[in-house]
Design an enzyme around this catalytic site. Structure first.
Site, short mmCIF file in Angstrom:
data_model
loop_
_atom_site.label_atom_id
_atom_site.label_comp_id
_atom_site.label_asym_id
_atom_site.label_seq_id
_atom_site.Cartn_x
_atom_site.Cartn_y
_atom_site.Cartn_z
N CYS A 104 0.84 -1.20 0.00
CA CYS A 104 0.00 0.00 0.00
C CYS A 104 0.88 1.25 0.00
CB CYS A 104 -0.90 0.01 1.24
SG CYS A 104 -1.87 1.53 1.35
N GLU A 134 3.48 -6.00 8.46
CA GLU A 134 3.82 -4.59 8.17
C GLU A 134 4.99 -4.14 9.05
OE1 GLU A 134 0.58 -1.66 8.21
OE2 GLU A 134 2.06 -0.14 8.74
N SER A 276 -9.79 -5.32 5.07
CA SER A 276 -9.50 -6.39 4.12
C SER A 276 -10.71 -7.31 3.90
CB SER A 276 -8.29 -7.21 4.59
OG SER A 276 -8.39 -7.50 5.96
S1 SF4 Z 1 -5.51 -0.24 5.88
FE1 SF4 Z 1 -5.63 -0.05 3.66
S2 SF4 Z 1 -5.21 2.13 3.17
FE2 SF4 Z 1 -4.59 1.72 5.29
S3 SF4 Z 1 -2.39 1.29 5.08
FE3 SF4 Z 1 -3.45 -0.70 5.10
S4 SF4 Z 1 -3.81 -1.16 2.94
FE4 SF4 Z 1 -3.28 1.02 3.08
#
Ligand code: SF4
Length: 322
Positions: A104, A134, A276
């Site tokens: 993202c 992440e 998601s």
């Molecule tokens: S929740 Fe969605 S918009 Fe927010 S960082 Fe994650 S992938 Fe990106």
């Protein structure tokens, strides 16, 4: 089993479900399959949702945890929306694997912030949850030891940086807005020179979904959060609901997981979905309630979302002809 035709008000949170980053990541896999044919390899779940992953598998996507599970191939390898450590694209290049990055753009922004702090000689604190991909991806942008993970207020109070006057922070994008604000406040109080983003790095989608839950939590007898147990932002929606006074907050992946006994006697429920979770699963859950109650649905909108991200250059033509 509820009395048939018992009245039930459903307050439906908006925004809910797919964010722009998830939508882009799923599109990348689908367009890669369309352009290059199967198989298309995907490192890690493209997004944290089994229904989405199974749907892509059925179309020819092959999910792996690490690149060494992929044979030498000319087929594309896609990195998930959560982002990857720098070592992953490096390894792909060494093997001449053609890779597409579905990270993202809001996660990539955090990666760049961390790199800038590092180049300026700052010690970096990452506020996030250990074990989340992440977090692994953000820590992996820099050499080992360059980033210290802070998960809790206690961690923030215990932090002993080598150079407090050269401290910076970044955050995971899918945290609780309120928990993170409390951690940042402690860091700012202890280390007034700490630098960081204007607010924090929590993305618009996480913030808006939490805000919508806050608006209805005190009005409902129970909250259903459609999402996966390993989805950080879905878990945070459950916590936000409970903290705001809705103690029966259930995370379900599908309608079949709803614990109807825990909903005995409810007259008003809230429904939302993590970033998601596709809308088809929200509709499935609403249908399940419609089969048991006489339902009245009201949408509660906390924000309008218009965010959309560009696709990788290699897939833009395929997107135009899709
Ligand atoms: S929740 Fe969605 S918009 Fe927010 S960082 Fe994650 S992938 Fe990106």
């Amino acid at each position: 089993m509820p009395v048939p035709d018992a009245p039930l008000d459903i307050l439906l949170c908006a925004p809910r479900g797919f964010c722009a980053g998830v939508d882009r990541a799923v599109q990348i896999v689908e367009l890669a399959l369309q352009k290059f044919g199967a198989p298309v390899y995907v490192r890690h779940e493209i997004v944290h949702n089994r229904y989405v992953v199974e749907g892509l598998k059925a179309k020819g996507a092959v999910f792996v945890e690490e690149l060494d599970e992929i044979p030498d191939t000319g087929q594309p390898v896609i990195f998930s929306a959560h982002g990857v450590p720098k070592s992953v694209p490096e390894a792909a290049r060494r093997r001449n694997l053609f890779h597409l990055d579905a990270t993202c753009p809001l996660v990539t922004k955090v990666h760049r912030e961390a790199e800038i702090h590092y180049r300026k000689g700052r010690e970096i604190v990452l506020i996030g949850h250990a074990g989340h991909p992440e977090v692994a991806g953000t820590m992996g942008q820099l050499p080992p030891g360059a980033v210290t993970l802070v998960q809790t207020e206690a961690d923030a109070r215990a932090l002993q940086p080598a150079a407090p006057e050269r401290l910076a922070f970044v955050t995971q994008t899918t945290l609780s807005v309120d928990d993170t604000a409390a951690i940042v406040a402690i860091l700012k109080e202890r280390f007034p020179a700490i630098v960081g983003p204007h607010k924090e790095d929590i993305c618009y989608a996480t913030t808006n979904r939490q805000e919508a839950v806050k608006r209805i939590a005190a009005r409902v007898d129970a909250m259903i959060v459609v999402g996966a147990p390993n989805s950080s932002n879905s878990q945070r929606l459950v916590e936000v609901a409970q903290r705001e006074g809705c103690f029966t907050a259930l995370l379900v992946q599908r309608a079949a997981e709803i614990d109807w006994q825990r909903l005995a006697g409810v007259r008003c429920i809230g429904i939302t979905a993590g970033a998601s979770a596709p809308e088809a699963l929200v509709e499935e859950v609403i249908d399940a309630f419609c089969q048991r109650y006489s339902v009245n649905v009201e949408a509660i909108t906390a924000a309008a979302e218009t965010v959309a991200f560009n696709l990788p250059r290699e897939l833009r033509e395929a997107a135009r002809t899709a």
